[in-house]
Design a protein around this motif. Structure first.
Motif, PDB file in Angstrom:
ATOM      1  N   GLU A 121      -9.623 -57.241 -21.986  1.00 36.72           N
ATOM      2  CA  GLU A 121      -9.526 -55.843 -22.402  1.00 36.72           C
ATOM      3  C   GLU A 121      -9.717 -54.900 -21.214  1.00 36.72           C
ATOM      4  OE1 GLU A 121     -11.021 -58.062 -24.375  1.00 36.72           O
ATOM      5  OE2 GLU A 121      -9.737 -57.928 -26.150  1.00 36.72           O
ATOM      6  N   ARG A 122     -10.652 -55.278 -20.315  1.00 40.93           N
ATOM      7  CA  ARG A 122     -10.869 -54.438 -19.130  1.00 40.93           C
ATOM      8  C   ARG A 122      -9.596 -54.376 -18.292  1.00 40.93           C
ATOM      9  NH1 ARG A 122     -16.070 -56.700 -18.680  1.00 40.93           N
ATOM     10  NH2 ARG A 122     -15.357 -58.077 -17.025  1.00 40.93           N
ATOM     11  N   ALA A 123      -8.916 -55.516 -18.175  1.00 39.52           N
ATOM     12  CA  ALA A 123      -7.673 -55.564 -17.399  1.00 39.52           C
ATOM     13  C   ALA A 123      -6.610 -54.695 -18.068  1.00 39.52           C
ATOM     14  CB  ALA A 123      -7.183 -57.004 -17.288  1.00 39.52           C
ATOM     15  N   LEU A 124      -6.624 -54.697 -19.409  1.00 37.63           N
ATOM     16  CA  LEU A 124      -5.647 -53.898 -20.158  1.00 37.63           C
ATOM     17  C   LEU A 124      -5.870 -52.400 -19.907  1.00 37.63           C
ATOM     18  CD1 LEU A 124      -3.335 -54.259 -22.198  1.00 37.63           C
ATOM     19  CD2 LEU A 124      -5.043 -54.079 -24.032  1.00 37.63           C
ATOM     20  N   VAL A 125      -7.129 -51.993 -19.922  1.00 32.62           N
ATOM     21  CA  VAL A 125      -7.442 -50.584 -19.659  1.00 32.62           C
ATOM     22  C   VAL A 125      -7.033 -50.223 -18.225  1.00 32.62           C
ATOM     23  CG1 VAL A 125      -9.299 -48.892 -19.414  1.00 32.62           C
ATOM     24  CG2 VAL A 125      -9.283 -50.448 -21.375  1.00 32.62           C
ATOM     25  N   ALA A 126      -7.302 -51.113 -17.297  1.00 35.94           N
ATOM     26  CA  ALA A 126      -6.926 -50.861 -15.899  1.00 35.94           C
ATOM     27  C   ALA A 126      -5.410 -50.716 -15.778  1.00 35.94           C
ATOM     28  CB  ALA A 126      -7.425 -51.993 -15.005  1.00 35.94           C
ATOM     29  N   ARG A 127      -4.703 -51.538 -16.532  1.00 37.28           N
ATOM     30  CA  ARG A 127      -3.234 -51.468 -16.483  1.00 37.28           C
ATOM     31  C   ARG A 127      -2.748 -50.142 -17.066  1.00 37.28           C
ATOM     32  NH1 ARG A 127       0.858 -54.164 -19.337  1.00 37.28           N
ATOM     33  NH2 ARG A 127      -0.567 -55.526 -20.481  1.00 37.28           N
ATOM     34  N   ALA A 128      -3.364 -49.725 -18.178  1.00 35.47           N
ATOM     35  CA  ALA A 128      -2.992 -48.447 -18.791  1.00 35.47           C
ATOM     36  C   ALA A 128      -3.268 -47.298 -17.828  1.00 35.47           C
ATOM     37  CB  ALA A 128      -3.751 -48.256 -20.099  1.00 35.47           C
ATOM     38  N   GLU A 129      -4.395 -47.365 -17.126  1.00 38.70           N
ATOM     39  CA  GLU A 129      -4.718 -46.310 -16.162  1.00 38.70           C
ATOM     40  C   GLU A 129      -3.701 -46.304 -15.022  1.00 38.70           C
ATOM     41  OE1 GLU A 129      -9.550 -46.185 -16.966  1.00 38.70           O
ATOM     42  OE2 GLU A 129      -8.751 -47.392 -15.303  1.00 38.70           O
ATOM     43  N   GLY A 130      -3.268 -47.477 -14.616  1.00 39.92           N
ATOM     44  CA  GLY A 130      -2.262 -47.585 -13.562  1.00 39.92           C
ATOM     45  C   GLY A 130      -0.930 -46.996 -13.995  1.00 39.92           C
ATOM     46  N   VAL A 131      -0.535 -47.299 -15.241  1.00 39.71           N
ATOM     47  CA  VAL A 131       0.724 -46.755 -15.787  1.00 39.71           C
ATOM     48  C   VAL A 131       0.627 -45.229 -15.857  1.00 39.71           C
ATOM     49  CG1 VAL A 131       2.080 -46.568 -17.909  1.00 39.71           C
ATOM     50  CG2 VAL A 131       1.454 -48.822 -17.028  1.00 39.71           C
ATOM     51  N   ALA A 132      -0.522 -44.719 -16.329  1.00 40.60           N
ATOM     52  CA  ALA A 132      -0.709 -43.267 -16.427  1.00 40.60           C
ATOM     53  C   ALA A 132      -0.595 -42.622 -15.046  1.00 40.60           C
ATOM     54  CB  ALA A 132      -2.069 -42.953 -17.053  1.00 40.60           C
ATOM     55  N   GLU A 133      -1.167 -43.272 -14.057  1.00 43.11           N
ATOM     56  CA  GLU A 133      -1.128 -42.761 -12.679  1.00 43.11           C
ATOM     57  C   GLU A 133       0.320 -42.640 -12.189  1.00 43.11           C
ATOM     58  OE1 GLU A 133      -3.959 -41.985 -10.926  1.00 43.11           O
ATOM     59  OE2 GLU A 133      -2.604 -41.183  -9.390  1.00 43.11           O
ATOM     60  N   ARG A 134       1.102 -43.680 -12.473  1.00 45.28           N
ATOM     61  CA  ARG A 134       2.498 -43.690 -12.000  1.00 45.28           C
ATOM     62  C   ARG A 134       3.318 -42.601 -12.673  1.00 45.28           C
ATOM     63  NH1 ARG A 134       4.278 -49.810 -12.779  1.00 45.28           N
ATOM     64  NH2 ARG A 134       5.906 -49.510 -11.225  1.00 45.28           N
ATOM     65  N   LEU A 135       2.869 -42.125 -13.831  1.00 42.09           N
ATOM     66  CA  LEU A 135       3.639 -41.120 -14.572  1.00 42.09           C
ATOM     67  C   LEU A 135       2.967 -39.751 -14.545  1.00 42.09           C
ATOM     68  CD1 LEU A 135       4.646 -43.451 -17.527  1.00 42.09           C
ATOM     69  CD2 LEU A 135       6.177 -42.509 -15.781  1.00 42.09           C
ATOM     70  N   ASN A 136       1.967 -39.595 -13.663  1.00 40.38           N
ATOM     71  CA  ASN A 136       1.261 -38.314 -13.541  1.00 40.38           C
ATOM     72  C   ASN A 136       0.569 -37.910 -14.845  1.00 40.38           C
ATOM     73  OD1 ASN A 136       0.395 -36.255 -11.922  1.00 40.38           O
ATOM     74  ND2 ASN A 136       2.118 -34.896 -12.414  1.00 40.38           N
ATOM     75  N   LEU A 137       0.099 -38.890 -15.604  1.00 36.59           N
ATOM     76  CA  LEU A 137      -0.586 -38.597 -16.863  1.00 36.59           C
ATOM     77  C   LEU A 137      -2.111 -38.738 -16.742  1.00 36.59           C
ATOM     78  CD1 LEU A 137       1.835 -40.364 -19.409  1.00 36.59           C
ATOM     79  CD2 LEU A 137       1.527 -37.895 -19.083  1.00 36.59           C
ATOM     80  N   THR A 138      -2.603 -39.048 -15.546  1.00 36.20           N
ATOM     81  CA  THR A 138      -4.047 -39.229 -15.369  1.00 36.20           C
ATOM     82  C   THR A 138      -4.845 -37.989 -15.794  1.00 36.20           C
ATOM     83  OG1 THR A 138      -3.604 -40.782 -13.585  1.00 36.20           O
ATOM     84  CG2 THR A 138      -5.845 -39.917 -13.720  1.00 36.20           C
ATOM     85  N   PRO A 139      -4.378 -36.776 -15.456  1.00 31.66           N
ATOM     86  CA  PRO A 139      -5.164 -35.601 -15.862  1.00 31.66           C
ATOM     87  C   PRO A 139      -5.287 -35.435 -17.369  1.00 31.66           C
ATOM     88  CG  PRO A 139      -3.529 -35.015 -14.180  1.00 31.66           C
ATOM     89  CD  PRO A 139      -3.219 -36.415 -14.633  1.00 31.66           C
ATOM     90  N   VAL A 140      -4.391 -36.040 -18.143  1.00 26.18           N
ATOM     91  CA  VAL A 140      -4.438 -35.883 -19.601  1.00 26.18           C
ATOM     92  C   VAL A 140      -4.758 -37.216 -20.301  1.00 26.18           C
ATOM     93  CG1 VAL A 140      -2.925 -33.861 -19.732  1.00 26.18           C
ATOM     94  CG2 VAL A 140      -1.906 -36.152 -19.723  1.00 26.18           C
ATOM     95  N   LEU A 141      -5.351 -38.138 -19.564  1.00 29.34           N
ATOM     96  CA  LEU A 141      -5.597 -39.481 -20.092  1.00 29.34           C
ATOM     97  C   LEU A 141      -6.395 -39.478 -21.395  1.00 29.34           C
ATOM     98  CD1 LEU A 141      -4.895 -42.362 -19.147  1.00 29.34           C
ATOM     99  CD2 LEU A 141      -7.124 -42.451 -18.023  1.00 29.34           C
ATOM    100  N   HIS A 142      -7.332 -38.530 -21.495  1.00 29.27           N
ATOM    101  CA  HIS A 142      -8.184 -38.503 -22.688  1.00 29.27           C
ATOM    102  C   HIS A 142      -7.817 -37.378 -23.649  1.00 29.27           C
ATOM    103  CE1 HIS A 142     -10.494 -41.738 -20.993  1.00 29.27           C
ATOM    104  NE2 HIS A 142     -10.547 -41.058 -19.860  1.00 29.27           N
ATOM    105  N   ALA A 143      -6.681 -36.725 -23.388  1.00 26.97           N
ATOM    106  CA  ALA A 143      -6.193 -35.689 -24.324  1.00 26.97           C
ATOM    107  C   ALA A 143      -5.520 -36.371 -25.507  1.00 26.97           C
ATOM    108  CB  ALA A 143      -5.195 -34.785 -23.604  1.00 26.97           C
ATOM    109  N   MET A 144      -5.501 -35.674 -26.657  1.00 30.76           N
ATOM    110  CA  MET A 144      -4.782 -36.222 -27.806  1.00 30.76           C
ATOM    111  C   MET A 144      -3.296 -36.209 -27.479  1.00 30.76           C
ATOM    112  SD  MET A 144      -7.275 -36.971 -29.638  1.00 30.76           S
ATOM    113  CE  MET A 144      -6.565 -37.506 -31.190  1.00 30.76           C
ATOM    114  N   SER A 145      -2.580 -37.255 -27.850  1.00 37.21           N
ATOM    115  CA  SER A 145      -1.162 -37.355 -27.476  1.00 37.21           C
ATOM    116  C   SER A 145      -0.348 -36.218 -28.088  1.00 37.21           C
ATOM    117  CB  SER A 145      -0.593 -38.710 -27.881  1.00 37.21           C
ATOM    118  OG  SER A 145      -0.695 -38.902 -29.264  1.00 37.21           O
TER     119      SER A 145
END
Ligand code: ATP
Length: 250
Positions: A121-145
């Motif tokens: 699960e930790r690896a999955l979260v890390a992967r999601a964070e990596g994907v968000a980074e590549r799409l410039n979504l890190t600033p809104v990672l915890h915002a409601m979609s």
């Protein structure tokens, strides 16, 4: 990478695809254009397994995947996004990505979100964070979609596709409904992902974006493939201009 030949599909007497051919070379962003009703969406559906073709063959990386279910095709490395970016009302951006990263996140997901889950699960979260980074979504990672801008929802849709670790991504109108500046940003993100080794097939009506992003371009009309070539070649071709009949294509 992808070879589709003679794809045919009808709906209640309407022949959406007669005999459509298409190839996608690895490492390209291949465009798929054509006037309304040409059969582009149906072609996407046949390639990704959403709708089984009634004729023809789809070969992905040398494997005949004709008629496979979408999950099996995704598992093989080919995923698609949908034209309408769907936000999950009760999920954050991170949660939306996690939902698509593992078919069975299981009970460990909550713990993973708290940073003390099992390794998987930790690896999955890390992967999601990596994907968000590549799409410039890190600033809104915890915002409601649902709170995202139209452009960010499009990027999240691409992100959800990336969570499945695809090698080929089919994008259905990735810039539809977003303003021109954001459209260019989305196109540049797609180009950066291509530079990182992903391959794309893109249905898009915005010709500025097709010109900027896609090479080669496949043109469909009346349920069949008209031609495949560079953007300059296809927009100057009389057959393509006739197919659009009054629609400006360049
Ligand atoms: P657009 O650019 O407007 O999205 P398109 O090129 O994606 O068009 P398709 O959506 O594939 O074209 O439609 C091709 C034809 O098939 C159209 O005549 C459409 O009405 C028909 N069609 C597609 N899906 C269905 C369906 N589920 N039921 C009935 N007809 C359908």
């Amino acid at each position: 990478m992808l070879v589709a030949t003679g794809i045919a599909r009808g709906f209640y007497g309407v022949q959406a695809l007669t005999a459509a051919d298409l190839t996608v070379e690895r490492g390209t962003v291949t465009g798929l254009i054509g006037p309304n009703g040409a059969g582009k969406t149906t072609m996407f559906n046949c390639l990704s397994g959403v709708v089984p073709p009634e004729g023809g063959t789809v070969t992905f990386e040398g494997v005949d995947v004709t008629g496979w279910r979408p999950e099996a095709i995704a598992q093989a490395g080919l995923v698609r996004t949908f034209q309408i970016a769907r936000g999950f009302p009760s999920l954050t951006v991170l949660e939306s990505l996690l939902l698509h990263g593992d078919r069975q996140p299981g009970e460990g997901l909550g713990a993973a979100l708290l940073g003390r889950g099992r390794a998987r699960e930790r690896a999955l979260v890390a992967r999601a964070e990596g994907v968000a980074e590549r799409l410039n979504l890190t600033p809104v990672l915890h915002a409601m979609s649902t709170e995202l801008s139209g452009g960010q929802k499009k990027l999240l849709e691409i992100g959800r596709a990336l969570m499945g670790r695809p090698r080929l991504v089919l994008l259905d109108e990735p810039v539809a409904g977003v303003n021109p500046t954001l459209a260019i940003e989305i196109a540049d993100r797609i180009a950066a992902l291509r530079a990182d080794g992903l391959t794309f097939l893109v249905v898009e009506h915005d010709m500025e974006i097709v010109k900027r992003l896609c090479d080669p371009v496949v043109v469909m009309a009346g349920g069949a493939t008209l031609m495949q070539g560079s953007f300059a070649d296809v927009v100057s071709d009389p057959r393509v201009q006739a197919a659009y009949l009054g629609t400006r294509v360049a």
